[in-house]
Design a protein around this motif. Structure first.
Motif, PDB file in Angstrom:
ATOM      1  N   TYR A   1      41.797  49.705  42.425  1.00  0.00           N
ATOM      2  CA  TYR A   1      40.527  50.103  41.803  1.00  0.00           C
ATOM      3  C   TYR A   1      39.463  49.009  41.908  1.00  0.00           C
ATOM      4  O   TYR A   1      38.421  49.088  41.254  1.00  0.00           O
ATOM      5  CB  TYR A   1      40.757  50.447  40.331  1.00  0.00           C
ATOM      6  N   GLY A   2      39.726  47.986  42.737  1.00  0.00           N
ATOM      7  CA  GLY A   2      38.800  46.860  42.833  1.00  0.00           C
ATOM      8  C   GLY A   2      37.381  47.263  43.203  1.00  0.00           C
ATOM      9  O   GLY A   2      36.412  46.729  42.665  1.00  0.00           O
ATOM     10  N   GLU A   3      37.243  48.217  44.135  1.00  0.00           N
ATOM     11  CA  GLU A   3      35.909  48.625  44.574  1.00  0.00           C
ATOM     12  C   GLU A   3      35.162  49.398  43.494  1.00  0.00           C
ATOM     13  O   GLU A   3      33.942  49.553  43.562  1.00  0.00           O
ATOM     14  CB  GLU A   3      36.018  49.471  45.843  1.00  0.00           C
ATOM     15  N   GLU A   4      35.898  49.919  42.503  1.00  0.00           N
ATOM     16  CA  GLU A   4      35.285  50.690  41.430  1.00  0.00           C
ATOM     17  C   GLU A   4      35.184  49.899  40.133  1.00  0.00           C
ATOM     18  O   GLU A   4      34.686  50.407  39.127  1.00  0.00           O
ATOM     19  CB  GLU A   4      36.094  51.966  41.197  1.00  0.00           C
ATOM     20  N   ALA A   5      35.689  48.656  40.145  1.00  0.00           N
ATOM     21  CA  ALA A   5      35.679  47.821  38.946  1.00  0.00           C
ATOM     22  C   ALA A   5      34.276  47.287  38.662  1.00  0.00           C
ATOM     23  O   ALA A   5      33.459  47.107  39.572  1.00  0.00           O
ATOM     24  CB  ALA A   5      36.645  46.659  39.115  1.00  0.00           C
ATOM     25  N   LYS A   6      34.002  47.042  37.399  1.00  0.00           N
ATOM     26  CA  LYS A   6      32.683  46.520  37.017  1.00  0.00           C
ATOM     27  C   LYS A   6      32.455  45.120  37.575  1.00  0.00           C
ATOM     28  O   LYS A   6      31.348  44.764  37.958  1.00  0.00           O
ATOM     29  CB  LYS A   6      32.564  46.509  35.489  1.00  0.00           C
ATOM     30  N   ASP A   7      33.506  44.322  37.618  1.00  0.00           N
ATOM     31  CA  ASP A   7      33.421  42.967  38.171  1.00  0.00           C
ATOM     32  C   ASP A   7      34.781  42.650  38.794  1.00  0.00           C
ATOM     33  O   ASP A   7      35.670  42.111  38.128  1.00  0.00           O
ATOM     34  CB  ASP A   7      33.092  41.960  37.066  1.00  0.00           C
ATOM     35  N   PRO A   8      34.981  43.006  40.088  1.00  0.00           N
ATOM     36  CA  PRO A   8      36.304  42.887  40.711  1.00  0.00           C
ATOM     37  C   PRO A   8      36.955  41.521  40.560  1.00  0.00           C
ATOM     38  O   PRO A   8      38.160  41.425  40.345  1.00  0.00           O
ATOM     39  CB  PRO A   8      36.019  43.199  42.182  1.00  0.00           C
ATOM     40  N   LYS A   9      36.166  40.459  40.658  1.00  0.00           N
ATOM     41  CA  LYS A   9      36.743  39.110  40.609  1.00  0.00           C
ATOM     42  C   LYS A   9      37.327  38.777  39.239  1.00  0.00           C
ATOM     43  O   LYS A   9      38.203  37.921  39.127  1.00  0.00           O
ATOM     44  CB  LYS A   9      35.683  38.075  40.992  1.00  0.00           C
ATOM     45  N   ARG A  10      36.856  39.451  38.203  1.00  0.00           N
ATOM     46  CA  ARG A  10      37.361  39.189  36.853  1.00  0.00           C
ATOM     47  C   ARG A  10      38.148  40.384  36.294  1.00  0.00           C
ATOM     48  O   ARG A  10      39.184  40.209  35.660  1.00  0.00           O
ATOM     49  CB  ARG A  10      36.203  38.857  35.913  1.00  0.00           C
ATOM     50  N   THR A  11      37.640  41.576  36.521  1.00  0.00           N
ATOM     51  CA  THR A  11      38.261  42.774  35.941  1.00  0.00           C
ATOM     52  C   THR A  11      39.685  42.974  36.431  1.00  0.00           C
ATOM     53  O   THR A  11      40.604  43.205  35.639  1.00  0.00           O
ATOM     54  CB  THR A  11      37.427  44.017  36.266  1.00  0.00           C
ATOM     55  N   VAL A  12      39.884  42.884  37.752  1.00  0.00           N
ATOM     56  CA  VAL A  12      41.201  43.158  38.335  1.00  0.00           C
ATOM     57  C   VAL A  12      42.257  42.158  37.859  1.00  0.00           C
ATOM     58  O   VAL A  12      43.337  42.566  37.412  1.00  0.00           O
ATOM     59  CB  VAL A  12      41.116  43.203  39.873  1.00  0.00           C
ATOM     60  N   PRO A  13      42.012  40.842  37.933  1.00  0.00           N
ATOM     61  CA  PRO A  13      43.040  39.910  37.442  1.00  0.00           C
ATOM     62  C   PRO A  13      43.356  40.100  35.966  1.00  0.00           C
ATOM     63  O   PRO A  13      44.527  40.067  35.569  1.00  0.00           O
ATOM     64  CB  PRO A  13      42.408  38.532  37.699  1.00  0.00           C
ATOM     65  N   ARG A  14      42.332  40.290  35.148  1.00  0.00           N
ATOM     66  CA  ARG A  14      42.565  40.450  33.712  1.00  0.00           C
ATOM     67  C   ARG A  14      43.384  41.711  33.425  1.00  0.00           C
ATOM     68  O   ARG A  14      44.294  41.691  32.592  1.00  0.00           O
ATOM     69  CB  ARG A  14      41.225  40.508  32.966  1.00  0.00           C
ATOM     70  N   ALA A  15      43.052  42.795  34.121  1.00  0.00           N
ATOM     71  CA  ALA A  15      43.797  44.035  33.912  1.00  0.00           C
ATOM     72  C   ALA A  15      45.245  43.893  34.375  1.00  0.00           C
ATOM     73  O   ALA A  15      46.170  44.410  33.732  1.00  0.00           O
ATOM     74  CB  ALA A  15      43.111  45.181  34.665  1.00  0.00           C
ATOM     75  N   THR A  16      45.455  43.188  35.479  1.00  0.00           N
ATOM     76  CA  THR A  16      46.812  43.001  36.004  1.00  0.00           C
ATOM     77  C   THR A  16      47.679  42.215  35.028  1.00  0.00           C
ATOM     78  O   THR A  16      48.790  42.623  34.683  1.00  0.00           O
ATOM     79  CB  THR A  16      46.770  42.267  37.359  1.00  0.00           C
ATOM     80  N   TYR A  17      47.170  41.083  34.569  1.00  0.00           N
ATOM     81  CA  TYR A  17      47.939  40.250  33.629  1.00  0.00           C
ATOM     82  C   TYR A  17      48.144  40.973  32.297  1.00  0.00           C
ATOM     83  O   TYR A  17      49.222  40.896  31.696  1.00  0.00           O
ATOM     84  CB  TYR A  17      47.233  38.916  33.389  1.00  0.00           C
ATOM     85  N   ALA A  18      47.116  41.676  31.848  1.00  0.00           N
ATOM     86  CA  ALA A  18      47.234  42.408  30.579  1.00  0.00           C
ATOM     87  C   ALA A  18      48.313  43.474  30.677  1.00  0.00           C
ATOM     88  O   ALA A  18      49.133  43.631  29.765  1.00  0.00           O
ATOM     89  CB  ALA A  18      45.892  43.040  30.205  1.00  0.00           C
ATOM     90  N   ALA A  19      48.334  44.193  31.793  1.00  0.00           N
ATOM     91  CA  ALA A  19      49.326  45.258  31.966  1.00  0.00           C
ATOM     92  C   ALA A  19      50.742  44.688  32.003  1.00  0.00           C
ATOM     93  O   ALA A  19      51.657  45.229  31.368  1.00  0.00           O
ATOM     94  CB  ALA A  19      49.042  46.034  33.244  1.00  0.00           C
ATOM     95  N   ILE A  20      50.937  43.600  32.740  1.00  0.00           N
ATOM     96  CA  ILE A  20      52.274  42.992  32.827  1.00  0.00           C
ATOM     97  C   ILE A  20      52.739  42.540  31.448  1.00  0.00           C
ATOM     98  O   ILE A  20      53.887  42.793  31.046  1.00  0.00           O
ATOM     99  CB  ILE A  20      52.268  41.797  33.800  1.00  0.00           C
ATOM    100  N   ALA A  21      51.856  41.864  30.716  1.00  0.00           N
ATOM    101  CA  ALA A  21      52.223  41.348  29.396  1.00  0.00           C
ATOM    102  C   ALA A  21      52.533  42.487  28.427  1.00  0.00           C
ATOM    103  O   ALA A  21      53.546  42.452  27.722  1.00  0.00           O
ATOM    104  CB  ALA A  21      51.084  40.482  28.846  1.00  0.00           C
TER     105      ALA A  21
END
Length: 523
Positions: free
Chosen positions: A239-259
């Motif tokens: 969903y990186g191309e649809e994220a509000k801020d790919p450089k921040r949104t994607v990593p934060r969502a990934t780590y949040a989901a794993i945790a």
């Protein structure tokens, strides 16, 4: 790739953009999804209630070990280490075909195309397999409560239509629907956890949290059965191309989901062992399977709450179906945009939904379901399966496809870890050795080991007492997809060098740039 090809790649991408993404085609929606939305879609793919009801009991039953809760935590740690390099690479590569683009740029274009077909096979297998469990559970529920007998496949076809409609609408519509469903799942599992600790026939025992229960002979099997619960966590990059801020949104969502997934599953598995009793949980899981959770809640809270849990179990499966559908649609979009597949797959609607990819996934689901319906008539009758004939959609469609999909995704993650090392070997971009080498190497080796363990224990995962044709055919589908993709890329290199040059780099404005000029290892 030669320096000449590298230099000409941007123009090649631009020249093909008209054919792949026509001017009237707006592409994917931009700046639409924030961290909460992407996190919820990732968690939806893992189906929390389904994992706690089915995955946890299956793990206890098959492994005959109390180490299941700690197993979830260990898998979460491995995936968090994997995410270190994965998200770092994602800050420089924004592409809806995440694994495909990362492997293409980090290792080679042919392997990237091979990975793209493995991803399509794996995500489709996960999604279509879950339909089997959904149709069976809904059919059984309606018959038990209302005496209404209906074929399991009727509800699957209806569900495919609903999922398809959501798939061609704005992605934030799917996100809102999935968010509500995931929230209800968490709520009902938390209630189950609280009741388990309140009942605690053997007291609030920490026996299942003893490290010796995990680090023993059953370690590999625990990880094999536990890793499937996390499949979909890597989807944030899709969903990186649809994220509000790919450089921040994607990593934060990934780590949040794993945790969230790791801690929630570990805690709920521990609560399960406390509620049934550490000395009884293994035998009870073997005897009742996924029904154990619902039987327990019926005894402790009454039939009404158990029925509510059953309905939410169904919505849990629906949320997972929608999440995997969205992932497949975006992979089709990415491959169509770059010329790996026909450009038709790059079509998007006015609201930025990859409608062509969505339709393609819907068609695949219908075709595979029909194949299993016909297969059930031929091979799933009473003579073939005896008393288990009515379980055909679960024993075949769900078990075969979801295990095959999980195997393919674990393999892709192991290869992606190597791609991270290869990508940053050319330019570390100021990042530490931990991010660019150590973390991806450690997690890649761990994931490769889990993949090997899956292959070794595949008959066990399929519930087979002895290997048969499916033991080899199902994994073979994954490997054949990889080989076909590699061969197709080599053909493209020979016959369509301009299209070949843009593989893994995207062709939408802003999707390619300085990264396209980098020298990729000779292919």
């Amino acid at each position: 790739m030669s320096a000449l090809n590298a230099a000409s790649a941007p123009s090649a991408a631009q020249s093909s953009q008209t054919s792949a993404t026509p001017e009237h085609d707006p592409g994917l929606s931009r700046r639409t999804l924030g961290v909460p939305a992407i996190t919820l879609m990732i968690i939806a793919a893992s189906a929390p209630l389904t994992v706690v009801a089915g995955g946890v009991t299956t793990s206890f039953a098959v492994t005959e070990s109390l180490g299941v809760p700690l197993g979830f935590l260990l898998i979460a740690v491995i995936l968090a280490v994997f995410a270190v390099g994965y998200t770092a690479m994602g800050r420089h590569i924004t592409n809806a075909g995440a694994f495909y683009a990362y492997i293409a740029q980090g290792i080679s274009r042919p392997l990237g195309v091979g990975a793209s077909l493995v991803a399509l096979v794996s995500y489709n297998a996960m999604q279509v397999g879950i339909y089997g469990l959904f149709g069976f559970q809904l059919s059984m529920f309606l018959e038990a409560k209302f005496g209404f007998s209906s074929p399991w496949w009727v509800w699957i076809l209806i569900c495919i239509a609903v999922v398809g409609v959501l798939g061609v609408n704005r992605v934030d519509v799917s996100a809102k629907v999935l968010g509500v469903l995931v929230g209800l799942e968490f709520l009902v599992v938390i209630v189950f956890d609280v009741i388990s600790f309140a009942v605690a026939p053997e007291g609030v025992s920490t026996a299942a949290l003893n490290p010796t229960t995990l680090f023993g002979p059953a370690l590999g099997i625990i990880l094999v059965f536990g890793v499937a619960a996390f499949m979909g966590f890597e989807g944030a990059a899709i969903y990186g191309e649809e994220a509000k801020d790919p450089k921040r949104t994607v990593p934060r969502a990934t780590y949040a989901a794993i945790a969230i997934i790791g801690v929630f599953y570990a805690f709920s598995a521990w609560a399960f062992s406390v509620g049934i009793g550490p000395s009884s949980i293994i035998q009870a899981s073997q005897e009742s399977g996924p029904d154990l959770m619902f039987v327990f809640m019926t005894e402790q809270s009454g039939v009404i709450f158990s029925d509510i849990m059953t309905l939410l179990f169904l919505t849990s499966l629906f949320a997972s179906l929608q999440s995997f559908h969205n992932a497949v649609a975006r992979y089709f979009f990415s491959l169509g945009r770059e010329g790996v597949l026909p450009s038709w797959f790059a079509r998007t609607s006015r609201v930025g939904a990859p409608w062509a990819g969505s339709v393609a996934q819907t068609v695949i689901a219908v075709v595979v379901v029909i194949a299993f319906i016909l297969g059930g008539e031929v091979f799933g009758g009473a003579d073939a399966l005896g008393d288990s004939a009515f379980l055909f959609p679960v024993l075949t469609m769900f078990t075969w496809l979801t295990n095959t999909g999980a195997m393919g995704l674990v393999l892709l993650m192991a290869i992606t870890a190597a791609a991270v090392i290869g990508y940053f070997a050319r330019n570390r971009r100021g990042l530490s050795v931990w991010v660019t080498v150590v973390a991806p190497a450690v997690s890649g080796l761990a994931l490769l080991w889990v993949f090997i363990m899956i292959l070794q224990n595949f008959p066990l995962m399929l519930g087979q007492t002895e290997p048969d044709a499916t033991t080899f055919v199902l994994p073979g589908v994954v490997f054949v997809a990889a080989i076909v993709g590699i061969v197709w890329a080599l053909i493209m290199r020979s016959r369509a060098p301009k299209l070949y040059a843009q593989i893994g780099h995207g062709t939408e404005p802003g999707a390619y740039g300085t990264e396209l000029l980098e020298v990729v290892p000779d292919e």
